[in-house]
Scaffold this active site. Structure first.
Site, PDB file in Angstrom:
ATOM      1  N   ASP A 123     -10.769  -6.842  -0.196  1.00 21.81           N
ATOM      2  CA  ASP A 123     -10.100  -5.720   0.450  1.00 21.81           C
ATOM      3  C   ASP A 123      -9.456  -6.211   1.739  1.00 21.81           C
ATOM      4  OD1 ASP A 123      -9.636  -3.201   1.990  1.00 21.81           O
ATOM      5  OD2 ASP A 123     -10.695  -2.318   0.284  1.00 21.81           O
ATOM      6  N   SER A 147       0.797  -1.233   0.000  1.00 18.04           N
ATOM      7  CA  SER A 147       0.000   0.000   0.000  1.00 18.04           C
ATOM      8  C   SER A 147       0.825   1.276   0.000  1.00 18.04           C
ATOM      9  CB  SER A 147      -0.937   0.004   1.214  1.00 18.04           C
ATOM     10  OG  SER A 147      -1.898  -1.031   1.104  1.00 18.04           O
ATOM     11  N   ASP A 179     -16.998   1.369  -1.581  1.00 16.10           N
ATOM     12  CA  ASP A 179     -16.139   0.263  -1.138  1.00 16.10           C
ATOM     13  C   ASP A 179     -17.008  -0.746  -0.392  1.00 16.10           C
ATOM     14  OD1 ASP A 179     -14.356  -1.496   0.049  1.00 16.10           O
ATOM     15  OD2 ASP A 179     -12.937   0.064   0.650  1.00 16.10           O
TER      16      ASP A 179
END
Length: 662
Positions: free
Chosen positions: A387, A350, A374
């Protein structure tokens, strides 16, 4: 009458010949022998005269015509020209702390060609001074590596007492010499070993390489040369210029007196950009964990810390490392000889997201206020990309995507941008590019594109392979140096400074100083409002986002981003359970940051191998580095648990197979 007289005369001659024949014959033989004798004497005389002529001609040739040549040879037999090695330059940190130095000492060296039984000789030497098993192993290794060498050390760095004791017994060892020389010493031991490197004995490969250098004559008599690190990269600066001495010697080769001397010129000193105290703080903060950290001053490109853990003691290599110590280092599963900061390549997880967010803004693929939903899952065809967050994040804009580290946001963004646009936007920041740092052996890493895959793997790029690129996984593979360089470029508003470890070269003569990187390399065109949007989000990461716990209570503003990168793939429907995975297969922990955010003095990228969540392992080390460099203190480690971090998302075993093929 006439006939009668003629006959009478004939008869008289016959009568005389009958009486005189033997005598006349003897006389004629004597004359013949005398004539032959005279001829032989004349020939012998000519031969002798010719020999004397040749000797005279040779004498004239040697003493008159070739006088200068043979006079020079005679002088060479009487006078030896001996190279005098220059003092190697010192290496200091930015505050003047000496990291590599020289000191005088003695060695005992053996000429193997003059000894029939080396082991027996070493046993005799051991009766006079101590010779440890390590010394014997090192000698044997050097003997194999330096075949034909005139001398090989059996003991180095002798004490004064040992020198005196051996000198008293020197007459017993005609094939052994007691030599005085300068030793290279690294007083801080393991601190900064991968960066500094070490010197070692000149090998045959080194000799062949040196022979091609324009200044090869300066290496006459040189026995040691830089092998890795700065000692190797700046070898010609550190080495200096070799001097010469004309020494009168006896027939036995013993020096009598010095006739003339051209002194050597010492090597130049290196003034590093490194803060060696910061380096120590970081190395202690890593403890026994594996990983790397690079800290850079954004405005100058000065590398403030260059850490690779675990490390090693470079002093082991100076005199030739013994086989046992070499095997221990070389076979250690933690790979202490690997320079992880320079040569290790990793997916960066990330920590890639701020750069991709900036690329989306610059390319027009996203606006700061634009949102997505999301749901915790991104569907591509019939494949589900999960996720890393434990719960769906709901409505997510660019700011929230960085603060809360939304994978779904970047899955979709990567799909919208495509791999080639991502490649073109990321390349100027330094990803997948050689930075040009002043160390040899830098790896390029992989910044994937359709052209790269076709060239490298001879395969086409599939759309499903782009999805994982958005979260720093997939084919992405970068060095920590590239990640630190990109972070410094971001902190410096797109102004690219070449990263460097040596700030100044200090001249041995005159003390003048030369900067190594006098100006910027180039500028990345980026709008201020786009850059500020990303930086503001990175600041909130350490206030309310995934990095909040390690940076609680800091008196300065930090812009950062945590990251977690997978080491092994897991099945699509399988959940990641760290406790059930071998330690070396657990996720890597990453963190990037710069501070103070409004006027950056230091930018950091670090990785803890198999450390898990970014805020749990990597971010606390960064906190200690910031606290020391900005506040002058090394605090105790802050809490290391954070339930809000972004673990690496699950992905299929072969990302290249994700997505439908047309």
């Amino acid at each position: 009458m006439l006939d009668w007289l003629t006959g009478r005369r004939r008869r008289r001659r016959n009568t005389d010949a009958m009486w005189l024949g033997p005598r006349s014959k003897a006389m004629r033989n004597t004359e013949r022998e005398l004539w032959h004798f005279r001829v032989r004497m004349f020939a012998a005389g000519l031969f002798v005269l010719g020999c004397f002529g040749l000797l005279l001609a040779r004498f004239v040739w040697l003493q008159v015509i070739q006088h200068d040549t043979y006079h020079a040879r005679a002088e060479q037999n009487r006078i030896a020209v001996v190279p005098v090695t220059a003092n190697r330059g010192l290496i200091k940190d930015r505050n003047g702390v000496v990291i590599a130095r020289n000191y005088a000492g003695y060695t005992i060296e053996i000429n193997p060609r003059q000894v029939s039984n080396v082991n027996a000789l070493i046993d005799e030497i051991a009766e006079v001074i101590e010779v440890q098993p390590r010394d014997r192993r090192r000698f044997k290794k050097l003997q194999e590596e330096l075949r034909g060498a005139d001398s090989i050390p059996i003991r180095t760095r002798l004490s004064d007492e040992e020198v005196a004791r051996f000198s008293a017994h020197k007459f017993r060892f005609p094939a052994v010499e007691l030599k005085a020389r300068l030793f290279r010493d690294y007083p801080l031991g393991e601190v900064g070993a991968h960066m500094i490197g070490y010197i070692g004995r000149v090998s045959q490969a080194d000799k062949e390489r040196i022979a091609k250098w324009p200044d090869a004559d300066d290496y006459l008599g040189t026995e040691y040369i830089g092998k890795i690190g700065l000692e190797q990269s700046y070898e010609k600066e550190l080495h200096g210029t070799t001097g010469v001495e004309e020494v009168e010697i006896t027939a036995g080769g013993r020096a009598v007196r010095t006739l003339d001397r051209t002194p050597p010129i010492p090597g130049n000193n290196l003034i590093l950009s490194i803060d060696i105290k910061l380096q120590e703080v970081v190395e202690k903060a890593f403890g026994d964990r594996r990983g790397a950290l690079i800290a850079i001053e954004p405005k100058t490109g000065d590398v403030l810390a260059f850490v690779s853990k675990p490390t090693f003691d470079p002093n082991l290599f100076v005199d030739g490392i013994d086989p046992k110590s070499w095997d221990e280092l070389n076979n250690d599963p933690d790979k202490p000889l690997l320079n992880r900061a320079l040569r290790g390549t990793y997916p960066i997880g990330s920590t890639y997201k701020p750069f991709l967010a900036l690329a989306a803004l610059e390319s027009g693929k996203r606006r700061p206020e634009q949102t997505i939903m999301d749901t915790g899952v991104f569907m591509f065809g019939n494949h589900k990309f999960r996720d890393s967050n434990k719960v769906p994040l709901g409505v997510v804009d660019l700011h929230k995507s960085i603060v809360k580290s939304s994978d779904v946001y970047y899955y979709k963004l990567a799909d919208d941008m495509g791999v080639d646009l991502i490649h073109d936007q990321m390349k100027p920041w330094g990803f997948g590019q050689i930075t040009g740092i002043d160390l040899d052996g830098e790896q390029m890493g992989i910044l994937p594109s359709t052209a790269w895959k076709q060239k490298r793997l001879k395969q086409r790029w599939y759309p499903g392979e782009t999805i994982s690129i958005g979260i720093g996984q997939g084919y992405n593979s970068f060095t920590l140096l590239q990640l630190a360089h990109a972070t410094a470029n971001l902190a410096n508003h797109g102004v690219v400074m070449k990263p460097h470890l040596v700030k100044l070269v200090e001249e041995a003569q005159g003390g003048g100083r030369r900067p190594t990187v006098p100006s910027e390399s180039y500028r990345i065109p980026v709008k201020d409002e786009h850059l500020q949007a990303v930086v503001n989000a990175m600041v909130d990461v350490n206030i309310s986002g995934t990095g909040r716990v390690p940076f609680q209570g800091v008196p300065y503003k930090v812009a950062g981003k945590t990251g977690t990168a997978q080491v092994i793939a897991i099945k699509q429907n399988e959940k990641y359970d760290e406790s059930r995975i071998d330690e070396r297969h657990r996720d890597h922990s990453l963190f990037i940051a710069f501070a103070p955010a409004d006027d950056p003095k230091i930018a950091i990228a670090l990785l803890v191998e198999n450390g898990g969540f970014g805020s749990r392992a990597a971010a606390p080390i960064a906190r200690q580095a910031f606290d020391y460099y900005l506040l002058g203190k090394a605090p105790s480690a802050p809490p290391r648990r954070d339930d809000g971090d972004d673990p690496a998302p699950a992905r299929p075993p072969l990302v290249a197979q994700v997505g439908a093929r047309p």
